[in-house]
Write a protein that holds these residues in place. Structure first.
Motif, PDB file in Angstrom:
ATOM      1  N   TYR A  15     -23.330   2.918 -21.126  1.00  0.00           N
ATOM      2  CA  TYR A  15     -22.692   5.091 -22.017  1.00  0.00           C
ATOM      3  C   TYR A  15     -21.271   4.487 -22.353  1.00  0.00           C
ATOM      4  O   TYR A  15     -21.080   4.565 -24.034  1.00  0.00           O
ATOM      5  N   GLY A  41     -22.130   7.879 -10.541  1.00  0.00           N
ATOM      6  CA  GLY A  41     -21.972   6.051 -10.543  1.00  0.00           C
ATOM      7  C   GLY A  41     -19.746   6.258 -10.659  1.00  0.00           C
ATOM      8  O   GLY A  41     -19.524   6.857  -9.712  1.00  0.00           O
ATOM      9  N   GLY A  65     -18.245   9.293  -9.078  1.00  0.00           N
ATOM     10  CA  GLY A  65     -17.734   8.913  -7.998  1.00  0.00           C
ATOM     11  C   GLY A  65     -16.559   9.114  -7.222  1.00  0.00           C
ATOM     12  O   GLY A  65     -16.290   9.831  -6.503  1.00  0.00           O
ATOM     13  N   ILE A  82     -29.599  17.749  -7.955  1.00  0.00           N
ATOM     14  CA  ILE A  82     -28.123  18.174  -8.502  1.00  0.00           C
ATOM     15  C   ILE A  82     -28.787  18.870 -10.184  1.00  0.00           C
ATOM     16  O   ILE A  82     -27.927  19.480 -10.247  1.00  0.00           O
TER      17      ILE A  82
HETATM   18  C1  LIG Z   1     -26.317  17.860 -20.234  1.00  0.00           C
HETATM   19  C2  LIG Z   1     -25.587  17.241 -19.166  1.00  0.00           C
HETATM   20  C3  LIG Z   1     -25.455  18.038 -17.418  1.00  0.00           C
HETATM   21  C4  LIG Z   1     -24.529  17.680 -16.362  1.00  0.00           C
HETATM   22  N1  LIG Z   1     -24.801  18.212 -15.477  1.00  0.00           N
HETATM   23  C5  LIG Z   1     -23.973  17.747 -14.013  1.00  0.00           C
HETATM   24  C6  LIG Z   1     -24.446  18.276 -12.633  1.00  0.00           C
HETATM   25  O1  LIG Z   1     -24.099  19.765 -13.333  1.00  0.00           O
HETATM   26  N2  LIG Z   1     -23.463  17.832 -12.108  1.00  0.00           N
HETATM   27  C7  LIG Z   1     -23.631  16.285 -12.361  1.00  0.00           C
HETATM   28  O2  LIG Z   1     -23.440  15.669 -10.561  1.00  0.00           O
HETATM   29  N3  LIG Z   1     -24.283  15.395 -12.622  1.00  0.00           N
HETATM   30  C8  LIG Z   1     -24.047  16.125 -14.518  1.00  0.00           C
HETATM   31  N4  LIG Z   1     -24.736  15.243 -15.389  1.00  0.00           N
HETATM   32  C9  LIG Z   1     -24.925  14.114 -14.986  1.00  0.00           C
HETATM   33  C10 LIG Z   1     -23.098  13.225 -15.090  1.00  0.00           C
HETATM   34  O3  LIG Z   1     -22.783  13.731 -16.417  1.00  0.00           O
HETATM   35  C11 LIG Z   1     -23.628  11.791 -15.285  1.00  0.00           C
HETATM   36  O4  LIG Z   1     -23.657  11.562 -13.689  1.00  0.00           O
HETATM   37  C12 LIG Z   1     -22.183  11.174 -15.030  1.00  0.00           C
HETATM   38  O5  LIG Z   1     -21.030  11.514 -16.689  1.00  0.00           O
HETATM   39  C13 LIG Z   1     -22.065   9.842 -14.731  1.00  0.00           C
HETATM   40  O6  LIG Z   1     -20.949   9.428 -15.095  1.00  0.00           O
HETATM   41  P1  LIG Z   1     -20.269   8.195 -14.053  1.00  0.00           P
HETATM   42  O7  LIG Z   1     -19.382   7.282 -14.264  1.00  0.00           O
HETATM   43  O8  LIG Z   1     -20.319   8.379 -12.923  1.00  0.00           O
HETATM   44  O9  LIG Z   1     -21.815   6.911 -13.238  1.00  0.00           O
HETATM   45  P2  LIG Z   1     -22.367   5.621 -14.793  1.00  0.00           P
HETATM   46  O10 LIG Z   1     -22.390   5.180 -13.658  1.00  0.00           O
HETATM   47  O11 LIG Z   1     -21.905   5.488 -15.455  1.00  0.00           O
HETATM   48  O12 LIG Z   1     -23.418   5.942 -15.454  1.00  0.00           O
HETATM   49  C14 LIG Z   1     -24.449   7.028 -14.863  1.00  0.00           C
HETATM   50  C15 LIG Z   1     -25.385   7.496 -15.445  1.00  0.00           C
HETATM   51  O13 LIG Z   1     -24.536   8.738 -16.447  1.00  0.00           O
HETATM   52  C16 LIG Z   1     -24.775   8.479 -18.135  1.00  0.00           C
HETATM   53  N5  LIG Z   1     -23.253   8.942 -18.520  1.00  0.00           N
HETATM   54  C17 LIG Z   1     -22.846   7.692 -18.072  1.00  0.00           C
HETATM   55  N6  LIG Z   1     -21.106   8.859 -19.017  1.00  0.00           N
HETATM   56  C18 LIG Z   1     -21.828   9.500 -19.294  1.00  0.00           C
HETATM   57  C19 LIG Z   1     -20.813  10.304 -20.338  1.00  0.00           C
HETATM   58  N7  LIG Z   1     -19.575  10.061 -20.688  1.00  0.00           N
HETATM   59  N8  LIG Z   1     -21.763  11.330 -21.161  1.00  0.00           N
HETATM   60  C20 LIG Z   1     -23.109  11.309 -21.139  1.00  0.00           C
HETATM   61  N9  LIG Z   1     -23.894  10.405 -19.715  1.00  0.00           N
HETATM   62  C21 LIG Z   1     -23.059   9.993 -19.183  1.00  0.00           C
HETATM   63  C22 LIG Z   1     -25.225   7.306 -18.108  1.00  0.00           C
HETATM   64  O14 LIG Z   1     -25.844   7.106 -19.389  1.00  0.00           O
HETATM   65  C23 LIG Z   1     -26.209   6.507 -17.092  1.00  0.00           C
HETATM   66  O15 LIG Z   1     -27.611   7.170 -16.756  1.00  0.00           O
HETATM   67  C24 LIG Z   1     -24.829  15.722 -16.310  1.00  0.00           C
HETATM   68  C25 LIG Z   1     -25.536  15.299 -17.472  1.00  0.00           C
HETATM   69  C26 LIG Z   1     -26.007  15.282 -18.938  1.00  0.00           C
HETATM   70  C27 LIG Z   1     -25.834  14.836 -19.984  1.00  0.00           C
END
Ligand SMILES: Cc1cc2nc3c(=O)[nH]c(=O)nc-3n(C[C@H](O)[C@H](O)[C@H](O)COP(=O)(O)OP(=O)(O)OC[C@H]3O[C@@H](n4cnc5c(N)ncnc54)[C@H](O)[C@@H]3O)c2cc1C
Length: 444
Positions: free
Chosen positions: A158, A291, A295, A332
């Motif tokens: 991402y 992730g 985390g 979640i």
């Molecule tokens: C509209 C929306 C609402 C969300 N609501 C929640 C919630 O309420 N609770 C929750 O636990 N998680 C939620 N998430 C998911 C959360 O955003 C991701 O788990 C988090 O961004 C992952 O980042 P990471 O570095 O931990 O993991 P990584 O290993 O970097 O990424 C894991 C996944 O998250 C995606 N991702 C990573 N960074 C981003 C970013 N900046 N923007 C968009 N996607 C990204 C990647 O495509 C991948 O599929 C939501 C996501 C979206 C799009």
């Protein structure tokens, strides 16, 4: 104050937004068609004409797409939420890529009847024809920033994908430089004013996102509470340091932490759904470790500084509030429903029957179940059913028949992990349910 929209207005609003967008995209192409009609006599001229038209359309797609990526809060609900807007952005980007690839090919084919040398010379003129080489540079830059979007290169990382998108700024400038002197289809005054207008809108969108959004759109907050919900899930409470965030239940924000001790993702924005009710003083976010960043956020401490940007999304369009609803949540993906249920607790219940089916692996993964049941016990029209995968297997239509007999006639809202979303979509389609609304936690 929340806007009240009457039934059906959501679809109407989306339709209007799409039509306006398409008209804007086509405007320079339509002008070119009007001012520069199709040559009738010569096949080569016709191909060159088509090459220029697709070039004009491709450039307008590129510029409008830049404007769409500005992520202005309040803009995405016009298109049904940010996820839908990103998908549109993706399609327009693909269309502009195809059109801009066709542009030099058609021009070269147009020169082919004259001679092969003329065709090659159209594509690769002497270096003195700088404008053409600037066009090639723009096309090359486009290939670089679009490459990770192709499945061939595997799942994109991402942050890398986002970083590469910055190349698109240079592509826009190069494409505009290429287009200005070569816009032979439009009289110079038209070409200059149209491309300058489109370019200005695209540049403002870029400048807003890259330079001003940090100051203008991000709300500073402090972590007021960190509540573990499971070994890999926390709910963090936020206290706004300045003005309050105005949002609707089910919307999400981009959260960035400013806590260097966390070690990972300082000031990096990630989307999380607001699990709080808009009536509360502070904000709450339920965060699962999926992730690196999510985390690290499990260890954030009360007092840490964060910023939130938003709100975004349109999961619960206000004009559907009075319809009987079935909420299907998994893992979640419960967070938007928690926000809505908490809001219903404040409002004294939903206006029409609403049933939440909360799917989880086992009781320890049903993070918010006790609170949701308490809300259901305290307000009319709201029921909660817990579906446990370990005990009952995958969710079935028969299960829904027992907990919510009229579910096929209800408005269905769906949020959960990708596997569950696919399963539920298939089940809903098989049951003839067409009106369902999905929130996906993956924006790519
Ligand atoms: C509209 C929306 C609402 C969300 N609501 C929640 C919630 O309420 N609770 C929750 O636990 N998680 C939620 N998430 C998911 C959360 O955003 C991701 O788990 C988090 O961004 C992952 O980042 P990471 O570095 O931990 O993991 P990584 O290993 O970097 O990424 C894991 C996944 O998250 C995606 N991702 C990573 N960074 C981003 C970013 N900046 N923007 C968009 N996607 C990204 C990647 O495509 C991948 O599929 C939501 C996501 C979206 C799009």
């Amino acid at each position: 104050m929340r806007q009240v929209i009457s039934g059906g207005d959501t679809m109407h609003r989306r339709g209007t937004a799409i039509i306006v967008l398409v008209l804007i995209l086509l405007l320079p192409g339509l002008l070119a068609l009007w001012l520069y009609p199709l040559p009738v006599d010569d096949a080569g001229d016709r191909l060159r004409w088509a090459g220029r038209i697709v070039g004009v359309l491709g450039l307008s797609c590129l510029l409008v797409n830049a404007a769409l990526s500005s992520r202005l809060p309040g803009f995405d609900p016009w298109f049904g939420g940010l996820t839908r807007l990103w998908r549109l952005h993706h399609y327009i980007g693909a269309a502009s890529f195809v059109l801009l690839m066709l542009h030099p090919l058609l021009l070269a084919y147009g020169a082919l009847p004259a001679s092969t040398g003329a065709a090659v010379g159209t594509l690769f003129p002497p270096l003195a024809d700088l404008w053409v080489w600037v066009g090639w540079l723009a096309l090359l830059g486009m290939m670089v920033f679009l490459a990770p979007s192709f499945a061939f290169f595997g799942a994109p990382h991402y942050q890398r994908w986002k970083g590469l998108h910055l190349v698109s700024g240079a592509v826009l400038v190069l494409a505009l430089i290429h287009a200005l002197p070569l816009s032979a289809m439009l009289p110079p005054v038209w070409a200059w004013s149209i491309w300058m207008l489109f370019g200005l809108v695209a540049a403002s969108a870029f400048a807003y996102r890259a330079l001003f959004s940090r100051r203008l759109a991000r709300f500073p907050c402090r972590v007021s509470e960190v509540k573990p919900l499971a070994s890999d899930v926390v709910e963090i409470g936020l206290r706004p340091e300045g003005s309050r965030l105005d949002y609707r239940p089910g919307q999400f924000v981009y959260l960035a932490h400013l806590d260097r001790e966390l070690g990972i993702g300082y000031n990096e924005q990630h989307p999380f759904t607001l699990s709080s009710a808009p009536q509360e003083d502070g904000l709450r976010l339920g965060i699962k470790d999926l992730g690196d960043l999510s985390g690290a956020l499990q260890n954030i401490r009360p007092g840490a500084e964060v910023t939130v940007e938003g709100p975004y999304g349109d999961f619960f369009p206000p004009d559907l509030d009075d319809r009987a609803a079935l909420w299907l949540a998994g893992g979640i993906g419960i967070t938007p429903f928690v926000g809505r249920a908490r809001a219903l607790g404040h409002l004294g219940g939903p206006p029409a029957q609403t049933t939440l089916v909360y799917c989880a692996e086992n009781p320890s993964r049903s993070y918010y179940l006790d609170e949701l049941r308490q809300i259901a016990d305290s307000v009319p029209n709201f029921q909660v059913a817990s579906h446990l995968f370990e005990r009952e297997g995958a969710l079935t239509a028969d299960y829904l028949d027992t907990v919510c007999p009229d579910w096929r006639r209800r408005e269905v809202f769906l949020c959960g992990p990708p596997g569950m979303l696919d399963h539920c979509r298939r089940m809903l389609r098989r049951a003839g349910v067409r009106r369902f609304h999905t929130e996906e936690f993956d924006l790519l």
